[in-house]
Design a protein around this motif. Structure first.
Motif, mmCIF file in Angstrom:
data_model
loop_
_atom_site.group_PDB
_atom_site.id
_atom_site.type_symbol
_atom_site.label_atom_id
_atom_site.label_comp_id
_atom_site.label_asym_id
_atom_site.label_seq_id
_atom_site.Cartn_x
_atom_site.Cartn_y
_atom_site.Cartn_z
ATOM 1 N N ARG A 62 17.459 39.116 4.277
ATOM 2 C CA ARG A 62 16.687 38.139 3.496
ATOM 3 C C ARG A 62 15.687 37.402 4.384
ATOM 4 O O ARG A 62 14.531 37.180 3.993
ATOM 5 N N PHE A 63 16.120 37.050 5.583
ATOM 6 C CA PHE A 63 15.270 36.337 6.540
ATOM 7 C C PHE A 63 14.044 37.181 6.904
ATOM 8 O O PHE A 63 12.914 36.690 6.904
ATOM 9 N N ALA A 64 14.275 38.473 7.220
ATOM 10 C CA ALA A 64 13.187 39.335 7.672
ATOM 11 C C ALA A 64 12.208 39.676 6.555
ATOM 12 O O ALA A 64 11.004 39.809 6.801
ATOM 13 N N SER A 65 12.716 39.811 5.336
ATOM 14 C CA SER A 65 11.855 40.224 4.225
ATOM 15 C C SER A 65 11.325 39.059 3.399
ATOM 16 O O SER A 65 10.402 39.230 2.601
ATOM 17 N N GLY A 66 11.878 37.867 3.615
ATOM 18 C CA GLY A 66 11.513 36.729 2.765
ATOM 19 C C GLY A 66 10.731 35.628 3.446
ATOM 20 O O GLY A 66 10.743 34.477 2.993
ATOM 21 N N GLY A 67 10.056 35.954 4.549
ATOM 22 C CA GLY A 67 9.199 34.962 5.178
ATOM 23 C C GLY A 67 9.850 34.121 6.244
ATOM 24 O O GLY A 67 9.327 33.071 6.623
ATOM 25 N N MET A 68 10.989 34.548 6.762
ATOM 26 C CA MET A 68 11.676 33.867 7.870
ATOM 27 C C MET A 68 11.867 32.367 7.581
ATOM 28 O O MET A 68 11.395 31.508 8.309
ATOM 29 N N LYS A 69 12.558 32.094 6.506
ATOM 30 C CA LYS A 69 12.738 30.711 6.071
ATOM 31 C C LYS A 69 13.795 29.985 6.895
ATOM 32 O O LYS A 69 14.795 30.575 7.310
ATOM 33 N N ARG B 19 21.539 45.828 19.595
ATOM 34 C CA ARG B 19 20.745 46.798 18.838
ATOM 35 C C ARG B 19 21.243 46.902 17.395
ATOM 36 O O ARG B 19 20.456 46.988 16.458
ATOM 37 N N ARG B 20 22.566 46.908 17.243
ATOM 38 C CA ARG B 20 23.122 47.008 15.888
ATOM 39 C C ARG B 20 22.719 45.823 15.042
ATOM 40 O O ARG B 20 22.360 45.970 13.863
ATOM 41 N N VAL B 21 22.769 44.625 15.624
ATOM 42 C CA VAL B 21 22.403 43.428 14.871
ATOM 43 C C VAL B 21 20.900 43.436 14.583
ATOM 44 O O VAL B 21 20.465 43.146 13.457
ATOM 45 N N LEU B 22 20.093 43.786 15.574
ATOM 46 C CA LEU B 22 18.641 43.826 15.372
ATOM 47 C C LEU B 22 18.259 44.792 14.254
ATOM 48 O O LEU B 22 17.324 44.542 13.500
ATOM 49 N N ALA B 23 19.003 45.883 14.160
ATOM 50 C CA ALA B 23 18.699 46.879 13.122
ATOM 51 C C ALA B 23 18.815 46.291 11.731
ATOM 52 O O ALA B 23 18.142 46.738 10.792
ATOM 53 N N GLU B 24 19.656 45.252 11.572
ATOM 54 C CA GLU B 24 19.817 44.620 10.263
ATOM 55 C C GLU B 24 18.583 43.839 9.849
ATOM 56 O O GLU B 24 18.390 43.549 8.669
#
Length: 225
Positions: A144-151, A217-222
């Motif tokens: 949600r953070f990455a796709s929703g404007g980093m709120k 890396r696993r977390v970043l992939a999310e």
């Protein structure tokens, strides 16, 4: 096979299957019970004798050499979508790639059968399946953070989980650090940090550091799904 409002993930395999791919499927099964409106099943296909379930494998165009084969059925779809790998979105086109000299660049495909690759593919197909080695609740916030404007509301929600329910899990703090860095550096941080980690991982580092980088890396992939 079609079940309205449900997703069904089916493995077709030889009877009494074993090995790394079977272990990967078992790991996926352990996580499946958490997923709403999702069922997981196995169809053992006998090679000899009565050849039980061979009619089912033939129905979906599967041969013995295809095993294990994984099909996902969603809603009223009785045809199914077969797992055949996916493009590795963590690998980007090299800056010095020349289409005239090198041909059209295509990202590499992930085709191996691992718990991590199967779970990621399921998510790519729209199934809210948890990641391997990450935290499901924080994965949702990361997406949600990455796709929703980093709120900032998402940053605070991640902090609340990291300092509360998951305070004993060191992975939780990784989410918060990534989000705070992304706010400072912009959305390009996710990919640039993945690239940086991959370069470091190729160097001479301790096994402990390798595992630390693998977890990040696993977390970043999310944040890039």
């Amino acid at each position: 096979v079609a079940i309205p409002d449900m997703a069904l993930f089916v493995k077709f395999d030889k009877s009494y299957a074993y090995g790394e791919k079977e272990d990967a499927f078992k790991e996926v099964c352990k996580l499946a019970y958490k997923v709403k409106n999702f069922l997981i099943a196995e169809v053992p296909v006998q090679e000899y004798g009565d050849k039980e379930n061979s009619d089912l494998s033939e129905r979906f165009g599967l041969k013995e050499e295809d095993f294990p084969a994984f099909l996902l059925f969603k809603g009223g779809d009785a045809t199914g979508v077969r797992y055949e790998g996916f493009e590795d979105t963590s690998v980007k086109r090299p800056a010095d790639w020349d289409d005239d000299e090198d041909g059209t660049w295509e990202p590499p495909r992930v085709t191996e059968v691992t718990a991590e690759s199967l779970s990621k593919w399921l998510r790519m197909q729209g199934v809210r399946f948890p990641s391997i080695g990450t935290i499901a609740e924080l994965d949702e916030i990361a997406n949600r953070f990455a796709s929703g404007g980093m709120k900032d509301a998402d940053v605070q929600a991640a902090k609340a989980l990291a300092e509360g329910e998951y305070r004993e899990d060191p992975k939780a703090k990784i989410y918060v650090r990534i989000m705070e860095k992304a706010v400072q550096k912009g959305t390009g941080y996710f990919q640039s940090e993945l690239d940086r980690i991959q370069k470091i991982a190729k160097g001479m580092i301790t096994p402990e550091k390798q595992e630390e980088l693998r977890q990040k890396r696993r977390v970043l992939a999310e944040f890039t799904v």
